[in-house]
Design an enzyme around this catalytic site. Structure first.
Site, PDB file in Angstrom:
ATOM      1  N   ASP A  57      14.390 -71.071  28.089  1.00 42.26           N
ATOM      2  CA  ASP A  57      15.184 -70.992  26.866  1.00 42.26           C
ATOM      3  C   ASP A  57      14.314 -70.603  25.675  1.00 42.26           C
ATOM      4  O   ASP A  57      13.503 -71.403  25.205  1.00 42.26           O
ATOM      5  CB  ASP A  57      15.852 -72.342  26.622  1.00 42.26           C
ATOM      6  CG  ASP A  57      16.787 -72.338  25.424  1.00 42.26           C
ATOM      7  OD1 ASP A  57      17.031 -71.258  24.849  1.00 42.26           O
ATOM      8  OD2 ASP A  57      17.265 -73.418  25.052  1.00 42.26           O
ATOM      9  N   ASP A  62      17.972 -66.127  21.374  1.00 40.10           N
ATOM     10  CA  ASP A  62      18.260 -67.335  22.137  1.00 40.10           C
ATOM     11  C   ASP A  62      18.767 -66.992  23.534  1.00 40.10           C
ATOM     12  O   ASP A  62      19.925 -66.621  23.710  1.00 40.10           O
ATOM     13  CB  ASP A  62      19.296 -68.179  21.396  1.00 40.10           C
ATOM     14  CG  ASP A  62      19.466 -69.562  21.999  1.00 40.10           C
ATOM     15  OD1 ASP A  62      18.826 -69.845  23.030  1.00 40.10           O
ATOM     16  OD2 ASP A  62      20.234 -70.364  21.437  1.00 40.10           O
TER      17      ASP A  62
END
Length: 452
Positions: free
Chosen positions: A305, A85
């Site tokens: 992201d 992440d």
């Protein structure tokens, strides 16, 4: 519902310990003093339901595919699977108290996999972080750590836009990073973790890769990393460290964006870039520059992201995209025509496609995101996503993979990993930039494996 188990977009690329570093500029070995980059397995997968407990009253928005990487943590090492992440700072592991380890293992066996929990009491190098440590006073985390008065240990709680949350204690342990010396790293040892996805992501935790002080990138002193997310089972690469990429990867760079002054709604440790415009089928959308830029509060930044599946645009930009995409696809793709339907409560540009048939991907207009110095084009199969279990008579429902951030709600543009498929993405912290290059991941993996 999606299939209960879809092992997916997988690369199996091992680090070649005897291989020679390669210089793209000269075609000669780099000086021996330069550290070798490290390569790890990276998977994008769906997993069985019920992997993590789920509380009531969580947002229904979710993503059911996550990029995962396997690392070895503790002494002796325990293999853990973590979501990669780039939008989060603190890494965390779901920690199983000793009295629950047997139950966790039994449940995992019933699912047909290994236990997803980390066992801190089985590691002789595990240590809890006390309240008075500098790590417990980090200001980069969304919610500041707190002190457990009874144990004097540092407590952390994390929550995410999709309704997922985790809670536990800050701790440290050693992490094996390729053939490099073991790294002692701080992470959240979570006693509880909730996943809002109907399918539940069966991972031991999350690997935080943003620019915050407690991220894995910062703690490992990694100043450059890159990946290629594949749409095939055996292709792709995650590369940690510096590597002179060969000529078949001509990267176009866009600078990381940072406002001159701190702003309340601007995430200063995210990988933020400048979104300058959007094209549909080559036609520029009439979106004012002010709509694509952060406002005076910092809301409206554009983040790359890997922890989010799809891409989200703020309301005005999304409306312009929806209008033009519906207009250009009207001759080839019937719109759903249901104003009350929105997949995951954010994706309402949807279409009807005869069940059992794919949409006419080759005839769909590409959507291009324009940045300063670089461009990302989304075309073909990546434009539409089949809504699991949704039917209209004999038709399946497919939705555009761009969502309305205002409906989630989010206060930023977010570029998810679905739109990063077959795209080499490099995060260069040394020079403050993100590099992009379209490439077939299987080709990149094969060639890079021969050169490292």
């Amino acid at each position: 519902m999606p299939p209960p188990l879809l092992a997916c977009l997988l690369f199996l690329l091992c680090l070649l310990g005897t291989a020679r570093p390669w210089s793209a500029a000269a075609g000669t070995p780099r000086p021996a003093a330069a550290p070798k980059p490290r390569v790890f397995p990276l998977r994008a997968r769906q997993v069985p339901a019920g992997s993590l407990p789920r509380p009531p009253s969580k947002l229904r928005f979710h993503h059911n595919v996550s990029l995962t990487v396997s690392l070895a943590v503790g002494t002796p090492p325990q293999n853990v699977t973590m979501v990669l992440d780039t939008g989060s700072e603190l890494s965390w592991l779901l920690c199983a108290p000793s009295r629950q380890q047997g139950n966790a293992s039994a449940a995992a066996t019933a699912r047909g996999g290994a236990a997803s929990s980390f066992r801190p009491r089985a590691s002789r190098t595990f240590a809890a972080v006390p309240c008075g440590s500098a790590q417990c006073s980090s200001r980069d985390l969304p919610a500041p750590p707190s002190c457990d008065g009874a144990t004097r240990r540092c407590r952390v709680s994390l929550s995410y836009a999709d309704g997922s949350a985790s809670d536990g204690a800050l701790a440290t342990d050693v992490v094996a990073v390729g053939d490099a010396p073991p790294l002692r790293s701080a992470f959240g040892c979570m006693s509880s973790a909730y996943d809002s996805s109907p399918d539940g992501v069966a991972t031991a935790g999350l690997l935080g890769m943003n620019r915050g002080a407690l991220s894995f990138v910062s703690q490992a002193s990694t100043r450059r990393f890159s990946y290629c997310i594949s749409d095939r089972d055996d292709a792709g690469v995650l590369l940690l460290g510096h590597s002179d990429l060969p000529s078949f990867l001509p990267l176009n760079y866009t600078p990381l964006y940072q406002p001159a002054l701190p702003l309340p709604y601007f995430d200063r440790v995210a990988y933020s870039v400048q979104l300058l415009g959007i094209r549909v089928g080559g036609k520029p959308l009439p979106i004012p520059a002010s709509v694509l830029a952060p406002d005076h509060t910092g809301a409206g930044q554009t983040m790359v992201d890997s922890g989010t599946q799809f891409t989200f645009l703020l309301g005005d930009a999304y409306s312009a995209l929806k209008t033009e995409f519906l207009k250009q696809t009207k001759p080839v793709l019937p719109a759903l025509g249901d104003p009350n339907f929105a997949f995951q409560e954010a994706f309402d540009t949807c279409f009807r496609v005869p069940a059992g048939r794919p949409p006419p991907s080759a005839r769909l207009p590409a959507v291009s995101l324009l940045f300063k110095g670089a461009e990302m084009s989304v075309a073909g199969d990546r434009l539409l996503y089949k809504v699991p279990g949704e039917r209209r008579g004999g038709d399946a429902v497919w939705c555009l993979t761009f969502g309305n951030a205002d409906m989630v709600p989010l206060t930023a543009y977010v570029i998810g990993h679905h739109h990063q498929m077959n795209l080499w993405v490099e995060y260069d912290l040394e020079r403050g930039r993100v590099g992009l290059a379209p490439v077939k991941c299987d080709v990149a993996s094969e060639r890079l494996g021969l050169m490292l």
